[in-house]
Design a protein around this motif. Structure first.
Motif, short mmCIF file in Angstrom:
data_model
loop_
_atom_site.label_atom_id
_atom_site.label_comp_id
_atom_site.label_asym_id
_atom_site.label_seq_id
_atom_site.Cartn_x
_atom_site.Cartn_y
_atom_site.Cartn_z
N GLU A 6 -35.57 54.51 -4.24
CA GLU A 6 -35.27 54.23 -2.84
C GLU A 6 -36.19 55.05 -1.94
O GLU A 6 -36.40 56.23 -2.15
CB GLU A 6 -33.81 54.59 -2.56
CG GLU A 6 -33.36 54.32 -1.16
CD GLU A 6 -31.89 54.69 -0.94
OE1 GLU A 6 -31.50 54.74 0.23
OE2 GLU A 6 -31.16 54.95 -1.91
N GLY A 7 -36.77 54.39 -0.93
CA GLY A 7 -37.68 55.06 -0.01
C GLY A 7 -39.13 55.04 -0.45
O GLY A 7 -40.01 55.38 0.32
N GLY A 8 -39.38 54.65 -1.71
CA GLY A 8 -40.74 54.59 -2.22
C GLY A 8 -41.48 53.37 -1.69
O GLY A 8 -40.91 52.48 -1.07
N ARG A 9 -42.77 53.34 -1.94
CA ARG A 9 -43.62 52.24 -1.49
C ARG A 9 -43.34 50.99 -2.32
O ARG A 9 -43.45 51.01 -3.54
CB ARG A 9 -45.08 52.64 -1.61
CG ARG A 9 -46.01 51.77 -0.80
CD ARG A 9 -47.40 52.23 -0.91
NE ARG A 9 -47.86 51.67 -2.20
CZ ARG A 9 -49.03 51.90 -2.75
NH1 ARG A 9 -49.86 52.73 -2.19
NH2 ARG A 9 -49.37 51.34 -3.87
N ASP A 11 -44.72 48.12 -3.57
CA ASP A 11 -46.02 47.49 -3.78
C ASP A 11 -46.01 46.48 -4.93
O ASP A 11 -47.04 45.92 -5.27
CB ASP A 11 -47.09 48.54 -4.01
CG ASP A 11 -46.80 49.43 -5.21
OD1 ASP A 11 -45.72 49.29 -5.84
OD2 ASP A 11 -47.65 50.28 -5.53
N SER A 47 -37.86 44.28 -0.91
CA SER A 47 -38.46 45.08 0.17
C SER A 47 -39.97 44.89 0.27
O SER A 47 -40.56 45.13 1.33
CB SER A 47 -38.14 46.56 -0.02
OG SER A 47 -36.75 46.76 -0.06
N TRP A 48 -40.61 44.46 -0.80
CA TRP A 48 -42.05 44.21 -0.81
C TRP A 48 -42.44 43.09 0.17
O TRP A 48 -43.58 42.99 0.58
CB TRP A 48 -42.51 43.81 -2.22
CG TRP A 48 -41.86 42.54 -2.68
CD1 TRP A 48 -40.66 42.42 -3.32
CD2 TRP A 48 -42.34 41.21 -2.47
NE1 TRP A 48 -40.37 41.10 -3.54
CE2 TRP A 48 -41.38 40.33 -3.02
CE3 TRP A 48 -43.47 40.68 -1.87
CZ2 TRP A 48 -41.54 38.95 -3.00
CZ3 TRP A 48 -43.63 39.30 -1.85
CH2 TRP A 48 -42.66 38.45 -2.41
N TYR A 53 -42.41 47.75 3.94
CA TYR A 53 -42.65 47.71 2.51
C TYR A 53 -42.22 49.01 1.82
O TYR A 53 -42.96 49.62 1.06
CB TYR A 53 -44.12 47.39 2.19
CG TYR A 53 -44.64 46.18 2.92
CD1 TYR A 53 -44.04 44.94 2.76
CD2 TYR A 53 -45.71 46.29 3.79
CE1 TYR A 53 -44.51 43.82 3.45
CE2 TYR A 53 -46.19 45.17 4.47
CZ TYR A 53 -45.58 43.94 4.30
OH TYR A 53 -46.05 42.85 4.97
N MET A 54 -40.98 49.40 2.11
CA MET A 54 -40.36 50.58 1.49
C MET A 54 -39.08 50.12 0.80
O MET A 54 -38.31 49.35 1.38
CB MET A 54 -40.01 51.64 2.54
CG MET A 54 -41.19 52.09 3.38
SD MET A 54 -42.44 52.98 2.45
CE MET A 54 -41.63 54.53 2.25
N TRP A 55 -38.84 50.61 -0.41
CA TRP A 55 -37.65 50.21 -1.15
C TRP A 55 -36.39 50.63 -0.41
O TRP A 55 -36.25 51.78 -0.01
CB TRP A 55 -37.63 50.81 -2.55
CG TRP A 55 -38.74 50.34 -3.43
CD1 TRP A 55 -39.68 51.11 -4.03
CD2 TRP A 55 -39.01 48.99 -3.82
NE1 TRP A 55 -40.54 50.31 -4.76
CE2 TRP A 55 -40.14 49.01 -4.65
CE3 TRP A 55 -38.43 47.76 -3.54
CZ2 TRP A 55 -40.69 47.85 -5.20
CZ3 TRP A 55 -38.96 46.61 -4.09
CH2 TRP A 55 -40.09 46.67 -4.91
N GLN A 56 -35.47 49.68 -0.25
CA GLN A 56 -34.19 49.95 0.41
C GLN A 56 -33.15 50.46 -0.57
O GLN A 56 -32.16 51.07 -0.18
CB GLN A 56 -33.67 48.68 1.09
CG GLN A 56 -34.61 48.15 2.15
CD GLN A 56 -34.86 49.16 3.26
OE1 GLN A 56 -33.92 49.67 3.84
NE2 GLN A 56 -36.12 49.47 3.52
#
Length: 120
Positions: A6-9, A11, A47-48, A53-56
């Motif tokens: 969570e919160g990561g990019r 991609d 989220s991508w 584009y940040m993981w929810q």
């Protein structure tokens, strides 16, 4: 095994072939709360598709998982280049988000409403 944090990019994304993945939500001072379990043919990550584009949510494999992996930027580019494909992907991702929101609503009602969700 951690799939995404969570919160990561955001991609990339995956479609599960086999196995199970738990989606979780960070809870300060506690262990992450599992909010849904995904299996065969389900999308890991939406989220991508939406800025920033940040993981929810986070995701972790709970059993051995085999999945198709997709590069998010490449898919977004294909969506922009082919409007019909872009609409189809947007509709698919939207349905996944709507389903997960509905499932979350039912879980919250079961936890906190005086008579539950009434779905039993």
């Amino acid at each position: 095994m951690l799939v995404l944090e969570e919160g990561g990019r955001a991609d990339r994304f995956w479609i599960v072939r086999t196995g199970t993945v738990a989606l979780d939500l960070h809870v300060p001072g506690r262990r992450a709360a599992v909010v849904e379990s995904l299996g065969h043919n389900e999308l890991i990550g939406w989220s991508w598709h939406f800025p920033p584009y940040m993981w929810q949510l986070g995701a972790a494999a709970t059993t051995p998982v085999r999945a198709y992996e997709f590069d998010a930027q490449a898919v977004r580019t294909m969506c922009a280049d082919d409007p019909a494909f872009g609409r189809a992907v947007a509709t698919w991702v939207g349905r996944v988000v709507a389903h997960r929101l509905h499932a979350s609503r039912i879980r919250l009602l079961d936890l906190y409403a005086p008579y539950g969700s009434g779905s039993r």
